[in-house]
Design an enzyme around this catalytic site. Sequence first.
Site, PDB file in Angstrom:
ATOM      1  N   HIS A 149       0.839  -1.203   0.000  1.00 28.46           N
ATOM      2  CA  HIS A 149       0.000   0.000   0.000  1.00 28.46           C
ATOM      3  C   HIS A 149       0.877   1.256   0.000  1.00 28.46           C
ATOM      4  CE1 HIS A 149      -2.787  -2.865   2.276  1.00 28.46           C
ATOM      5  NE2 HIS A 149      -3.525  -2.510   1.252  1.00 28.46           N
ATOM      6  N   SER A 182      -0.034  -8.877   1.246  1.00 29.99           N
ATOM      7  CA  SER A 182      -1.493  -8.775   1.308  1.00 29.99           C
ATOM      8  C   SER A 182      -1.913  -8.684   2.772  1.00 29.99           C
ATOM      9  CB  SER A 182      -2.124 -10.036   0.698  1.00 29.99           C
ATOM     10  OG  SER A 182      -3.491 -10.120   1.076  1.00 29.99           O
TER      11      SER A 182
HETATM   12  P1  AMP Z   1      -6.674  -3.446  -0.311  1.00 33.53           P
HETATM   13  O1  AMP Z   1      -6.483  -2.688   0.950  1.00 33.53           O
HETATM   14  O2  AMP Z   1      -6.279  -4.882  -0.214  1.00 33.53           O
HETATM   15  O3  AMP Z   1      -8.005  -3.216  -0.961  1.00 33.53           O
HETATM   16  O4  AMP Z   1      -5.618  -2.837  -1.336  1.00 33.53           O
HETATM   17  C1  AMP Z   1      -5.594  -1.460  -1.622  1.00 33.53           C
HETATM   18  C2  AMP Z   1      -4.742  -1.231  -2.815  1.00 33.53           C
HETATM   19  O5  AMP Z   1      -3.416  -1.690  -2.564  1.00 33.53           O
HETATM   20  C3  AMP Z   1      -5.235  -1.993  -4.059  1.00 33.53           C
HETATM   21  O6  AMP Z   1      -5.085  -1.168  -5.199  1.00 33.53           O
HETATM   22  C4  AMP Z   1      -4.306  -3.173  -4.094  1.00 33.53           C
HETATM   23  O7  AMP Z   1      -4.145  -3.691  -5.401  1.00 33.53           O
HETATM   24  C5  AMP Z   1      -3.021  -2.559  -3.606  1.00 33.53           C
HETATM   25  N1  AMP Z   1      -2.112  -3.577  -3.094  1.00 33.53           N
HETATM   26  C6  AMP Z   1      -2.384  -4.531  -2.182  1.00 33.53           C
HETATM   27  N2  AMP Z   1      -1.327  -5.340  -2.006  1.00 33.53           N
HETATM   28  C7  AMP Z   1      -0.353  -4.884  -2.845  1.00 33.53           C
HETATM   29  C8  AMP Z   1       0.981  -5.292  -3.133  1.00 33.53           C
HETATM   30  N3  AMP Z   1       1.524  -6.335  -2.542  1.00 33.53           N
HETATM   31  N4  AMP Z   1       1.677  -4.581  -4.047  1.00 33.53           N
HETATM   32  C9  AMP Z   1       1.122  -3.515  -4.672  1.00 33.53           C
HETATM   33  N5  AMP Z   1      -0.125  -3.079  -4.427  1.00 33.53           N
HETATM   34  C10 AMP Z   1      -0.857  -3.749  -3.546  1.00 33.53           C
END
Ligand code: AMP
Length: 288
Positions: free
Chosen positions: A37, A188
């Site tokens: 993030h 993640s």
């Molecule tokens: P989330 O909080 O899981 O909804 O993720 C928020 C944003 O962060 C989304 O655009 C995800 O694709 C991005 N994101 C999550 N994990 C990663 C990662 N390992 N590398 C790059 N972007 C990420």
Amino acid sequence: MQRVTTVQAMQAAADKARAAGKTLALVPTMGALHAGHLQLVKEAKRHADHVTVSVFVNPTQFAPGEDYTVYPRMLDADAGLIEEVGADVVFAPAVEELYPNRAHLGETWVTVDRLSDHLCGRYRDGHFRGVTTVVTKLFNACRPHKAFFGLKDAQQYFVLKRMVTDLCMGVEVLGVPTVREADGLAMSSRNLYLQPDERRQAVVLSRAVEAARQAVQQGELGVKGLVEAMRHELAQAPLANTQYAEVVDTDALQPLTTLTPGSTVLAAVAVYFGKTRLIDNAIIQVPA
Ligand code: AMP
């Protein structure tokens, strides 16, 4: 750094920054932030003068039976990290703010057909409709010129790119490469759920999509062979339960049987470890 919780205050902050001639960026997240993030925030800072990070666990993108109620929530820690990396605003609304008609969460939707049909869309009922709807709401609240999304969620990125084009939203959607742990596991928020032995075996996801990439580089054009290569890697993890291993085109995200030389394709996997569902992918350039 400003902490904003209402749509009205967010719109006022965005309008003020726009009036000052600034370029606004938005990084939507569901919190439980990690280095992936934060990489999005750093990229946003490189491309814009004013960066808002939203932290909102969106109820409508969780399919029935998914982990909405137990999804990790740690707003104070998240806000600390966001401030450290130099964002201007944290937008953390309550559910009622983004869904004012709470009794009828599902009356107004934004949907992108076709691109949502396969990969995760096939197994997570209503997921992408929830994502496109909440991102539209976040765009209306934060009024960004640019929005940053991780390529870890590649289908989400392609769906949102189609949405802004088809609805003439005037927001530029940018994708940021996946940030990984030392062994290759894509970072993640859900990695927090893994038991130590599951965490060790979770390395097979990145190995699987890299195996597909390598096979393509070595001239494999048959999707059957690519899927076999991915499944072979996934089979090395006894605790892994594969939901899908697929190869689709990057325009309509439709399954392929044979790759076209010179095209770009997406190899993607989704795997359960116990109740924890992990995904990974590789965007692969097929040699001409
Ligand atoms: P989330 O909080 O899981 O909804 O993720 C928020 C944003 O962060 C989304 O655009 C995800 O694709 C991005 N994101 C999550 N994990 C990663 C990662 N390992 N590398 C790059 N972007 C990420």
